[in-house]
Design an enzyme around this catalytic site. Structure first.
Site, PDB file in Angstrom:
ATOM      1  N   GLU A  33       0.848  -1.374  -0.062  1.00 36.21           N
ATOM      2  CA  GLU A  33       0.147   0.032   0.038  1.00 36.21           C
ATOM      3  C   GLU A  33       0.805   1.201  -0.071  1.00 36.21           C
ATOM      4  O   GLU A  33       1.847   1.294   0.556  1.00 36.21           O
ATOM      5  CB  GLU A  33      -0.793   0.061   1.319  1.00 36.21           C
ATOM      6  CG  GLU A  33      -1.655   1.439   1.252  1.00 36.21           C
ATOM      7  CD  GLU A  33      -2.754   1.328   2.316  1.00 36.21           C
ATOM      8  OE1 GLU A  33      -3.741   0.691   2.329  1.00 36.21           O
ATOM      9  OE2 GLU A  33      -2.478   2.096   3.338  1.00 36.21           O
ATOM     10  N   PRO A  36      -0.626   9.020  -1.482  1.00 34.21           N
ATOM     11  CA  PRO A  36      -0.251  10.259  -2.170  1.00 34.21           C
ATOM     12  C   PRO A  36       0.705  11.475  -1.309  1.00 34.21           C
ATOM     13  O   PRO A  36      -0.124  11.714  -0.136  1.00 34.21           O
ATOM     14  CB  PRO A  36      -1.541  10.589  -2.832  1.00 34.21           C
ATOM     15  CG  PRO A  36      -2.403   9.783  -2.554  1.00 34.21           C
ATOM     16  CD  PRO A  36      -1.885   9.135  -1.393  1.00 34.21           C
ATOM     17  N   TRP A  66      -6.768   6.912  -0.455  1.00 34.59           N
ATOM     18  CA  TRP A  66      -7.518   8.273  -0.977  1.00 34.59           C
ATOM     19  C   TRP A  66      -7.740   9.033   0.348  1.00 34.59           C
ATOM     20  O   TRP A  66      -8.158   8.575   1.116  1.00 34.59           O
ATOM     21  CB  TRP A  66      -8.928   7.631  -1.294  1.00 34.59           C
ATOM     22  CG  TRP A  66      -9.779   8.420  -2.030  1.00 34.59           C
ATOM     23  CD1 TRP A  66     -10.951   9.101  -1.334  1.00 34.59           C
ATOM     24  CD2 TRP A  66     -10.230   8.755  -3.421  1.00 34.59           C
ATOM     25  NE1 TRP A  66     -11.451   9.634  -2.177  1.00 34.59           N
ATOM     26  CE2 TRP A  66     -11.215   9.635  -3.556  1.00 34.59           C
ATOM     27  CE3 TRP A  66      -9.222   8.185  -4.616  1.00 34.59           C
ATOM     28  CZ2 TRP A  66     -11.512  10.118  -4.860  1.00 34.59           C
ATOM     29  CZ3 TRP A  66      -9.984   8.807  -5.588  1.00 34.59           C
ATOM     30  CH2 TRP A  66     -10.877   9.863  -5.867  1.00 34.59           C
ATOM     31  N   ARG A 124     -16.120   3.470   3.354  1.00 36.08           N
ATOM     32  CA  ARG A 124     -17.096   4.477   3.670  1.00 36.08           C
ATOM     33  C   ARG A 124     -16.494   5.837   3.735  1.00 36.08           C
ATOM     34  O   ARG A 124     -16.991   6.881   3.301  1.00 36.08           O
ATOM     35  CB  ARG A 124     -17.597   4.193   5.131  1.00 36.08           C
ATOM     36  CG  ARG A 124     -18.658   5.030   5.703  1.00 36.08           C
ATOM     37  CD  ARG A 124     -18.990   5.038   7.130  1.00 36.08           C
ATOM     38  NE  ARG A 124     -19.841   6.162   7.411  1.00 36.08           N
ATOM     39  CZ  ARG A 124     -20.230   6.105   8.916  1.00 36.08           C
ATOM     40  NH1 ARG A 124     -19.983   5.215   9.695  1.00 36.08           N
ATOM     41  NH2 ARG A 124     -20.833   7.004   9.206  1.00 36.08           N
ATOM     42  N   HIS A 170     -13.907  -1.871  14.688  1.00 35.83           N
ATOM     43  CA  HIS A 170     -13.509  -0.421  14.251  1.00 35.83           C
ATOM     44  C   HIS A 170     -13.635   0.199  15.726  1.00 35.83           C
ATOM     45  O   HIS A 170     -14.606   0.192  16.560  1.00 35.83           O
ATOM     46  CB  HIS A 170     -14.571  -0.254  13.350  1.00 35.83           C
ATOM     47  CG  HIS A 170     -14.071   0.975  12.604  1.00 35.83           C
ATOM     48  ND1 HIS A 170     -14.090   2.353  13.263  1.00 35.83           N
ATOM     49  CD2 HIS A 170     -13.801   1.411  11.419  1.00 35.83           C
ATOM     50  CE1 HIS A 170     -13.596   3.084  12.321  1.00 35.83           C
ATOM     51  NE2 HIS A 170     -13.503   2.619  11.146  1.00 35.83           N
TER      52      HIS A 170
END
Length: 308
Positions: A33, A36, A66, A124, A170
């Site tokens: 992974e 940016p 993202w 999500r 989570h």
């Protein structure tokens, strides 16, 4: 190519070699992974690093994260497109509902399709990966399962789809771990192909999570997310931020050398190797997903030692 097809092929090949005593590595496959960077120079440096790591190690795929509310949209697509077109590796592009409407989602998916990207990690909403949930989509979709359904509705089987799993639950969820697994099953039933988990340092946590998923009827591949330890301070920050349980023996190995970054990196590599071998030996998975943090050295050291 859909990543799920590649996973299935690698597992079959690995098991055949295993029967014939021909495996040189405990890993059937692995993936990386990247996120940016904030500057154009950082993006260029990262694309060169991806090229090097792909050439050297041949990962099954790489994924590109993202930013929250699509804050890294341009750079994420730039890096993902480069990796898909020029690095010679399949890309899993993160896509989140947060800060997006349906037209914007279609625009991103169309751009991904034009770049030859065929795999999406449906989320999500997050702050740099699959780690932190936030708000839903402006178009009324509120959960990752809605995004899975959206992709299948408008793009059919063009995209392979991955979703996130949280072995320890989570940290911001109002649901129990058992309820979260039920929701995870809904994502698979909606059309997702496989699961990538949040990072962890207790192998039994992942093994138990896989057993819980299998008992719930989730039979797709579940890839464990592993994060090499780069420094003691970053290790404490990340585990604290994400609510990750750290076994006592891991702290005992790191605490005496916590002020020596090189020593922490060295011991951290062995901790990660032990972690990978534990979950594989337990039969919980065939491969692992490395959260590289855009760093090359630790992941490279781990793979070099595991592939000897």
């Amino acid at each position: 190519m859909h990543i799920i097809d590649k996973i299935n092929q690698e597992v079959v090949s690995y098991e055949k070699k295993k029967l014939n005593g021909g495996n040189d590595s405990p890993l059937a496959f692995f993936s990386f992974e990247y996120f940016p960077p904030k500057t154009e120079q950082g993006v260029n440096n990262l694309m060169h690093r991806i090229d090097r790591m792909v050439t050297r190690f041949s990962p099954l795929f790489v994924d590109v994260t993202w930013g929250s509310a699509a804050s890294t949209l341009t750079r994420s697509l730039q890096i993902a497109s480069h990796a898909q077109r020029y690095s010679g590796v399949d890309v899993l592009l993160h896509l989140t509902l947060s800060g997006m409407n349906e037209q914007q989602l279609k625009s991103v998916l169309d751009q991904a399709k034009s770049a030859g990207i065929q795999n999406i990690l449906a989320l999500r909403g997050d702050d740099g990966g699959i780690m932190l949930a936030s708000k839903g989509c402006d178009g009324g979709m509120t959960h990752a399962v809605d995004l899975v359904r959206f992709i299948r509705k408008y793009y059919g089987d063009y995209f392979g789809i991955a979703v996130a799993g949280h072995p320890e639950g989570h940290e911001r969820s109002e649901f129990s771990l058992e309820e979260e697994v039920v929701h995870l099953k809904e994502k698979i039933e909606a059309g997702a192909d496989f699961i990538i988990t949040q990072f962890f340092y207790d192998p039994q946590v992942f093994v138990n999570f896989v057993h819980r998923c299998r008992n719930e009827g989730i039979n797709c591949p579940i890839l464990p997310g592993v994060m090499p330890i780069q420094s003691f301070s970053s290790f404490q920050r990340m585990t604290g931020y994400c609510g990750t349980r750290v076994p006592t023996e891991v702290f005992e190995r790191l605490s005496p050398i916590k002020d020596n970054d090189e020593a922490v990196k060295e011991v951290g590599c062995q901790i990660t190797i032990d972690l990978c071998q534990s979950v594989i030996n337990a039969g919980a998975c065939h491969g692992v997903h490395f959260y590289t943090l855009n760093l090359e050295r630790s992941t490279s050291m781990i793979l070099e030692r595991m592939m000897r």
